[in-house]
Design an enzyme around this catalytic site. Sequence first.
Site, PDB file in Angstrom:
ATOM      1  N   SER A   1       0.865  -1.187   0.000  1.00  0.00           N
ATOM      2  CA  SER A   1       0.000   0.000   0.000  1.00  0.00           C
ATOM      3  C   SER A   1       0.898   1.233   0.000  1.00  0.00           C
ATOM      4  O   SER A   1       0.809   2.087   0.865  1.00  0.00           O
ATOM      5  CB  SER A   1      -0.910  -0.006   1.228  1.00  0.00           C
ATOM      6  OG  SER A   1      -0.140  -0.007   2.413  1.00  0.00           O
TER       7      SER A   1
ATOM      8  N   CYS B   1      -4.953   1.674  -9.589  1.00  0.00           N
ATOM      9  CA  CYS B   1      -4.187   1.495  -8.364  1.00  0.00           C
ATOM     10  C   CYS B   1      -5.131   1.153  -7.212  1.00  0.00           C
ATOM     11  O   CYS B   1      -6.119   1.843  -6.990  1.00  0.00           O
ATOM     12  CB  CYS B   1      -3.416   2.761  -8.006  1.00  0.00           C
ATOM     13  SG  CYS B   1      -2.532   2.580  -6.446  1.00  0.00           S
TER      14      CYS B   1
ATOM     15  N   GLY C   1       1.888 -10.200 -13.694  1.00  0.00           N
ATOM     16  CA  GLY C   1       1.235 -10.728 -12.501  1.00  0.00           C
ATOM     17  C   GLY C   1       1.939 -11.991 -12.063  1.00  0.00           C
ATOM     18  O   GLY C   1       1.634 -13.078 -12.541  1.00  0.00           O
TER      19      GLY C   1
ATOM     20  N   THR D   1      -2.371  -5.042  -9.440  1.00  0.00           N
ATOM     21  CA  THR D   1      -2.495  -5.933  -8.278  1.00  0.00           C
ATOM     22  C   THR D   1      -3.965  -6.139  -7.897  1.00  0.00           C
ATOM     23  O   THR D   1      -4.830  -5.333  -8.216  1.00  0.00           O
ATOM     24  CB  THR D   1      -1.770  -5.343  -7.067  1.00  0.00           C
ATOM     25  OG1 THR D   1      -2.292  -4.032  -6.814  1.00  0.00           O
ATOM     26  CG2 THR D   1      -0.279  -5.266  -7.299  1.00  0.00           C
TER      27      THR D   1
ATOM     28  N   GLY E   1       2.940 -10.924  -6.933  1.00  0.00           N
ATOM     29  CA  GLY E   1       3.816 -12.075  -6.748  1.00  0.00           C
ATOM     30  C   GLY E   1       3.213 -13.351  -7.309  1.00  0.00           C
ATOM     31  O   GLY E   1       2.084 -13.369  -7.809  1.00  0.00           O
TER      32      GLY E   1
END
Lengths: 218, 302
Positions: free
Chosen positions: B69, B129, B242, B192, B216
């Site tokens: 974040s 975002c 990704g 994400t 990740g």
Amino acid sequence: MLSADNSLDPLLKRPFSLFRWLDKDIQILYRVVGKLTNILKDKKPDDILEIIGPLGNGFPVIKGKARPILIGGGIGSAPLFSLAETIKHKKPIFFIGAKTKKEILYTYALKSIGINPIISTDDGTLGQKGVITNVLREFLTHHSSPITDYCIYACGPRPMLKELTLLSEKFNLKGYIALEENMACGVGACLSCVVNTKNGFKRVCKEGPVFPIEEIVW
Amino acid sequence: MNLSVNLGKLKLKNPVMTASGTFGYGAEYSEFVNLNNLGAVVVKGLSLNPMAGNPPPRIYETPCGMLNSIGLQNIGVEAFIKEKLPYLKQFDTKIIVNFFGDSIKEYVKTAERLSSVNGIHALEMNISCPNKQAGWSIFGTDPKVTFKVVSAVRKITDLTLIVKLSPNVTDIALMAKVAEDAGADAVSVINTLTGMAINAKTRQPRLANIIGGLSGPAIKPIALRMVWECHKAVRIPIIGMGGIISAEDAIEFLIAGSSAVAIGTANFVNPKAAQDIIDGMKLFMIEEHISNVKELIGRLKC
């Protein structure tokens, strides 16, 4: 930043301070707390680890007559030993605190370089009972005067460093603290490890991990 | 061996780029990776004015992934142009600038400024975002607003325009189509996924911002699926990302329909990841007797 293997879990490298930097070796002092350190403890001589470093800054050795006071809390004592070795001619006063006797580190090594640490444990199993900042407050109350000059170097848990900041203000001491934050890249790119300072967010990995004690906003 | 791929009119020497936010402004990784070898460098997202970002703690590792974040901390467009761009321009790679705004007007203004300087090859619009306040997310989740903001930026720039899509939607293929209809030259798939972690003992969130974006290897299967869905829906090129950690991961994304791939969290795990993935890709092509990387793009057999 260190990783023990190519596993995806733990995924990221972990930041460690250097305990000692010898001719051919570096030494890291760690406590087994999580996934990575649990893998690390089972490593054998000649196993290969991946390390990026050294990264960031270190404790500055200041000129002048100020007598160094080193304060280490728990595993946070790790980066202070090398400093103690470097500045032992300045007769540093070393305070070490931990939860319990077992977590008081490397006192034998300190004694070998002529430093007799002042110790406290939360449970009273070694040294004085209570937190190390109380012991330091006591010390400063009795030994601080306008003509004595100290310089603080510290690393340890957040509440300890916070308390130290208050003490340094009260007794008008200068000093440096090494901070820890969750870190992803270690090279200043991800902006994960920022801490709040009087000059805005700063990266522990790049501008730190050592900051002037008065700079941090808790 | 031919590794070059096209993103609209933009030609990359190879399909490997860095993902925005994971590679700083390039210089941070130049000790580890020869930037000349990369298909493109995508820099940390920029806004018109500098932004401080969210309070720490900003990241938390989860099994095979991480939540962040950061909150779009950045130095702002002007400082980038003055202090960072000249360094990047020395390299023989494509420079892609990720940017965002708080309003359509701000998106347009930022894109205009970035389009007015030399040395930037493409713009990547961040409409996705997960670390912005509620309300902001409509840019990437409400198809009507997405169409409006992408069309507005399209009108004022001749640079290759990439739109970075949010996976936090019901139908990402629809969003890709909307971006295409609004004039995007390519889409980045995916940003994400919003996530959360809690400390059971203290009952507190692990991130000061409470929620963050998950990245990740943990998200790779979702990202692959989304690339595949977008590939079936649009004709413009897709940049797949990704959870790519290895060359094999990257090749899977090409097969699912990506024309290029972006390396994100892997840069943190291994600062040479982008280079290792390029090398691994070449090796794979030799072993599999593939002379042109384009032979892999969208060639899922099913």
